[in-house]
Motif scaffolding. Sequence first.
Motif, PDB file in Angstrom:
ATOM      1  N   GLN A 162      -8.958  -6.716   0.573  1.00 43.39           N
ATOM      2  CA  GLN A 162      -8.162  -5.201   0.520  1.00 43.39           C
ATOM      3  C   GLN A 162      -7.087  -5.030   2.125  1.00 43.39           C
ATOM      4  OE1 GLN A 162     -10.285  -2.452  -1.191  1.00 43.39           O
ATOM      5  NE2 GLN A 162      -8.827  -0.671   0.076  1.00 43.39           N
ATOM      6  N   SER A 212       0.908  -1.124   0.137  1.00 34.91           N
ATOM      7  CA  SER A 212      -0.290  -0.047  -0.215  1.00 34.91           C
ATOM      8  C   SER A 212       0.790   1.548  -0.203  1.00 34.91           C
ATOM      9  CB  SER A 212      -1.207   0.253   0.770  1.00 34.91           C
ATOM     10  OG  SER A 212      -0.304   0.012   2.702  1.00 34.91           O
ATOM     11  N   GLU A 250      -3.125  -4.983   1.129  1.00 37.90           N
ATOM     12  CA  GLU A 250      -2.501  -3.732   1.575  1.00 37.90           C
ATOM     13  C   GLU A 250      -1.254  -4.136   2.756  1.00 37.90           C
ATOM     14  OE1 GLU A 250      -5.535  -1.203   3.280  1.00 37.90           O
ATOM     15  OE2 GLU A 250      -6.680  -0.367   1.465  1.00 37.90           O
TER      16      GLU A 250
END
Length: 191
Positions: free
Chosen positions: A140, A11, A144
Amino acid sequence: MLNGVKKIKLSEVCEINKKTSEPEKLFGKSEFVYIDISSVENGTGHINFENKILTQDAPSRARRVIQNNDVLLSTVRPNLKAFAYIKNLPEKTLASTGFAVLTAKNAVLPGFIFGLLFSDYLQHQMIGKMGKGAYPSINQDDVEQLIIPLPSIEIQERLVAQAEKEQEIINTNRAVIEIMEKKIEEVLSTI
């Protein structure tokens, strides 16, 4: 450090799922290309852009806005390696929410990120985060938190160039195999 190379969270160098939208809001009532997990060949990154559907018939998962140079990471069974590096994207294309869309920032090349997804280093991380249900997946937040090595841009460029050369050899060999298969079929059909 990983062999003298800095390690960071994915990320930090990629925007993840930068934009989502409904097909009709983006394209009106029209046809668009829908990339779902079955559109990406496992282990190769080859994308089939032939899955065209009408916006009004779109599945609820058709929401990921993508652009050239994005990388698609299948979050459903990532161990099957349905990853793709987007190039030559047709107009009016959306991807499934079964993908995490990785948009590289300045510190990293998208081709480098794409190559890393196939590495044992990232595969072990993704497999370790997968749930145990009928469709083992990552979310997600898991994406990340993936830790990647970050060499200099110069080293990334060299690695990407080397991978592209090797892919050209693979593509040439595939074409030769296809030609030979056709010739064998022709000979066999005359027997």
